[in-house]
Every structure is written in structure tokens, then in C-alpha cells.
Design a protein around this motif. Structure first.
Motif, mmCIF file in Angstrom:
data_model
loop_
_atom_site.group_PDB
_atom_site.id
_atom_site.type_symbol
_atom_site.label_atom_id
_atom_site.label_comp_id
_atom_site.label_asym_id
_atom_site.label_seq_id
_atom_site.Cartn_x
_atom_site.Cartn_y
_atom_site.Cartn_z
ATOM 1 N N GLN A 51 -41.320 -113.618 84.890
ATOM 2 C CA GLN A 51 -41.023 -112.187 84.781
ATOM 3 C C GLN A 51 -40.990 -111.735 83.334
ATOM 4 O O GLN A 51 -41.489 -110.665 82.990
ATOM 5 C CB GLN A 51 -39.699 -111.885 85.475
ATOM 6 N N GLU A 52 -40.415 -112.557 82.468
ATOM 7 C CA GLU A 52 -40.330 -112.194 81.057
ATOM 8 C C GLU A 52 -41.538 -112.681 80.263
ATOM 9 O O GLU A 52 -41.758 -112.251 79.131
ATOM 10 C CB GLU A 52 -39.042 -112.754 80.452
ATOM 11 N N GLY A 53 -42.303 -113.595 80.848
ATOM 12 C CA GLY A 53 -43.503 -114.089 80.188
ATOM 13 C C GLY A 53 -43.231 -114.863 78.922
ATOM 14 O O GLY A 53 -43.924 -114.683 77.908
ATOM 15 N N LYS A 54 -42.234 -115.752 78.990
ATOM 16 C CA LYS A 54 -41.923 -116.541 77.798
ATOM 17 C C LYS A 54 -41.326 -117.891 78.187
ATOM 18 O O LYS A 54 -40.811 -118.059 79.303
ATOM 19 C CB LYS A 54 -40.956 -115.779 76.895
ATOM 20 N N PRO A 55 -41.404 -118.870 77.285
ATOM 21 C CA PRO A 55 -40.808 -120.179 77.561
ATOM 22 C C PRO A 55 -39.303 -120.047 77.738
ATOM 23 O O PRO A 55 -38.646 -119.273 77.046
ATOM 24 C CB PRO A 55 -41.146 -120.993 76.309
ATOM 25 N N LYS A 56 -38.791 -120.825 78.678
ATOM 26 C CA LYS A 56 -37.371 -120.738 79.007
ATOM 27 C C LYS A 56 -36.600 -121.973 78.540
ATOM 28 O O LYS A 56 -35.477 -121.871 78.062
ATOM 29 C CB LYS A 56 -37.242 -120.577 80.530
ATOM 30 N N ARG A 57 -37.237 -123.140 78.688
ATOM 31 C CA ARG A 57 -36.548 -124.388 78.347
ATOM 32 C C ARG A 57 -37.568 -125.514 78.238
ATOM 33 O O ARG A 57 -38.595 -125.505 78.913
ATOM 34 C CB ARG A 57 -35.514 -124.723 79.432
ATOM 35 N N THR A 58 -37.293 -126.485 77.387
ATOM 36 C CA THR A 58 -38.148 -127.657 77.262
ATOM 37 C C THR A 58 -37.325 -128.924 77.472
ATOM 38 O O THR A 58 -36.264 -129.084 76.846
ATOM 39 C CB THR A 58 -38.838 -127.715 75.883
ATOM 40 N N LEU A 59 -37.814 -129.789 78.363
ATOM 41 C CA LEU A 59 -37.195 -131.089 78.604
ATOM 42 C C LEU A 59 -38.201 -132.169 78.227
ATOM 43 O O LEU A 59 -39.399 -131.902 78.125
ATOM 44 C CB LEU A 59 -36.796 -131.237 80.079
ATOM 45 N N TYR A 60 -37.707 -133.394 78.033
ATOM 46 C CA TYR A 60 -38.600 -134.470 77.597
ATOM 47 C C TYR A 60 -38.459 -135.711 78.471
ATOM 48 O O TYR A 60 -37.394 -135.995 79.014
ATOM 49 C CB TYR A 60 -38.321 -134.830 76.136
ATOM 50 N N SER A 61 -39.582 -136.404 78.597
ATOM 51 C CA SER A 61 -39.620 -137.689 79.295
ATOM 52 C C SER A 61 -40.283 -138.695 78.360
ATOM 53 O O SER A 61 -41.357 -139.218 78.634
ATOM 54 C CB SER A 61 -40.405 -137.562 80.608
ATOM 55 N N LYS A 62 -39.626 -138.931 77.223
ATOM 56 C CA LYS A 62 -40.200 -139.760 76.163
ATOM 57 C C LYS A 62 -40.424 -141.194 76.621
ATOM 58 O O LYS A 62 -41.415 -141.831 76.255
ATOM 59 C CB LYS A 62 -39.283 -139.751 74.933
ATOM 60 N N LYS A 63 -39.514 -141.713 77.417
ATOM 61 C CA LYS A 63 -39.603 -143.116 77.827
ATOM 62 C C LYS A 63 -40.715 -143.345 78.848
ATOM 63 O O LYS A 63 -41.488 -144.300 78.740
ATOM 64 C CB LYS A 63 -38.266 -143.576 78.400
ATOM 65 N N TYR A 64 -40.812 -142.442 79.840
ATOM 66 C CA TYR A 64 -41.733 -142.664 80.959
ATOM 67 C C TYR A 64 -43.018 -141.857 80.865
ATOM 68 O O TYR A 64 -43.994 -142.160 81.547
ATOM 69 C CB TYR A 64 -41.032 -142.329 82.283
ATOM 70 N N GLY A 65 -43.033 -140.804 80.034
ATOM 71 C CA GLY A 65 -44.168 -139.902 80.036
ATOM 72 C C GLY A 65 -44.153 -139.058 81.303
ATOM 73 O O GLY A 65 -43.366 -139.279 82.218
ATOM 74 N N VAL A 66 -45.024 -138.046 81.358
ATOM 75 C CA VAL A 66 -45.086 -137.191 82.544
ATOM 76 C C VAL A 66 -46.526 -136.730 82.754
ATOM 77 O O VAL A 66 -47.183 -136.255 81.831
ATOM 78 C CB VAL A 66 -44.112 -135.990 82.421
ATOM 79 N N ASP A 67 -47.006 -136.917 83.985
ATOM 80 C CA ASP A 67 -48.391 -136.588 84.313
ATOM 81 C C ASP A 67 -48.413 -135.441 85.324
ATOM 82 O O ASP A 67 -48.320 -134.277 84.961
ATOM 83 C CB ASP A 67 -49.089 -137.836 84.848
ATOM 84 N N LEU A 68 -48.491 -135.738 86.620
ATOM 85 C CA LEU A 68 -48.450 -134.696 87.652
ATOM 86 C C LEU A 68 -47.007 -134.274 87.892
ATOM 87 O O LEU A 68 -46.089 -135.096 87.863
ATOM 88 C CB LEU A 68 -49.059 -135.220 88.953
#
Length: 224
Positions: A51-68
Motif C-alpha cells: 500500500q505504501e510502496g516501500k520496504p518494511k523490514r529486512t531479515l537475514y538467513s546468513k547461516k542457511y541462505g534463502v532460495d525459494l
């Protein structure tokens, strides 16, 4: 708005987001349409407010990575496949950034991840030539199919059947209640040596199947 050819041709880029430092692997909308989540090779999961058209939050999966990555039916939880350490699927709470459950079993990269539209069931396909059926409430695989090639898979809009695209040349349809008896329909398509299928999705009315590829084309086929 009705998405006619003319309407689609009139679309233009309205906004560009540059939150990621590496390739973006996947996007998914929440069931209420209010947010989008992305996964990237920079090990980040970025949540966007539609609705606001902007990033809301960022999380990380440094150990496992993230694909799908796929939203569950709750707007604050996701399941995602990993591209580091192992090929376990992980169930994550976005609210507190904590894992709810792990789903081990695949021995090679997960190529498809699809939530049932009606309940907590989801399916996954892998380069280990298997499709696995899961329930969010249990870490144990609820069903296992060994195939003759690399699969992509997805549920239909009613959650009654699922389709498996195998070796980029055939699509098989299975009844969820009796998939162990084999497919009830098979469609063989002309093999294209220039590309491989990377994804499969039903149209909203369940009558067509869209096949995405790593080449310069997408393909559609009737589902019945």
C-alpha cells in the motif's frame, strides 16, 4: 481492472527498489495482498508494504541462505528453502524472526515450493528427483514420490490436485488423496533443448498451467 492486452502493454515501471546486493531468487504476496516478501542470494528476506510502496523490514538467513520462499496462510509466517549447508526447508515467524519448525528430507536443491490454497499442506520438488508432501504442524514428510527426472510442482486453486512438470518435457496431474496410485493425466510437450522449466503455476480458474523457463519464453498448456 481487467487485465487486457492493451492494459498490460500500458504498464510502466513505477518504482525501483535497490535493497539487495545480489540476485533476487523469489517473490511472494501475502494472502491478504498487503505485503510482498523477497529472497536473495545476499541471504536477505525483504518485506515490502504494497500500500505504501516501500520496504518494511529486512531479515537475514546468513547461516542457511534463502532460495525459494512462500507465505503460509498467516501473513506473518513463511516457509523457505535453503541454499547453504543443507536442503532443509524452514518455517519462519517474521514477527520475532524465529524458526517454528524444520522440514528435513531433500538431499539436493529444492526447485519448487507450493502452499495448498485451503490448508496447512505444502509440497516441494527437488533435484534429488522427489516430490515431498508436508504439513506445517509436523516435521515429518507426509508423502513421498520418486520420479524419473527433475520436477517442478504446484497445487491447483482448489487444493485437490497438484501438477508435476518432469524433465522439462511432460506434465503429470495427481489427485492429492490418492497420489500414490500415480497420475490421472499426463501431457507430453515438445522438448526444447535451449531451456529448462523453472516453475509451474495454475491459472486462477484451474484450466491452464503456466510453465516458466530459464530461457526467453514461458509456455502454457491446458490442465484438462
Amino acid at each position: 481492472m481487467k487485465l487486457t492486452d492493451n492494459v498490460l502493454r500500458s504498464f510502466r515501471v513505477a518504482k525501483v527498489f535497490r535493497e539487495n546486493s545480489d540476485k533476487i531468487n523469489c517473490f511472494d504476496f501475502s494472502s491478504n495482498g498487503e505485503t510482498i516478501i523477497s529472497s536473495s542470494d545476499d541471504d536477505s528476506l525483504v518485506l515490502y508494504d504494497c500500500q505504501e510502496g516501500k520496504p518494511k523490514r529486512t531479515l537475514y538467513s546468513k547461516k542457511y541462505g534463502v532460495d525459494l520462499i512462500r507465505y503460509t496462510h498467516a501473513a506473518n509466517t513463511v516457509v523457505y528453502s535453503s541454499n547453504k549447508i543443507d536442503d532443509t526447508i524452514r518455517y519462519l515467524s517474521l514477527h520475532d524472526n524465529k524458526y517454528i519448525r524444520y522440514f528435513p528430507g531433500h538431499s539436493k536443491r529444492v526447485t519448487s515450493l507450493s502452499m495448498s490454497p485451503v490448508d496447512d499442506t505444502f509440497i516441494s520438488g527437488s533435484l534429488d528427483k522427489t516430490i515431498r508432501l508436508w504439513d506445517l504442524r509436523s516435521p515429518n514428510c507426509q508423502g513421498l514420490m520418486h520420479l524419473q527426472g527433475k520436477p517442478v510442482c504446484s497445487f491447483d486453486p482448489e487444493g485437490l490436485i497438484f501438477a508435476a512438470g518432469i524433465n522439462s518435457e511432460m506434465v503429470k496431474l495427481y489427485d492429492l488423496r490418492s497420489f500414490d496410485k500415480g497420475p490421472f493425466a499426463t501431457f507430453k510437450l515438445q522438448y526444447d533443448r535451449t531451456c529448462e522449466w523453472t516453475g509451474l503455476k495454475f491459472s486462477n480458474d484451474g484450466k491452464l498451467i503456466l510453465l516458466s523457463t530459464n530461457g526467453g519464453a514461458v509456455r502454457s498448456t491446458p490442465s484438462s
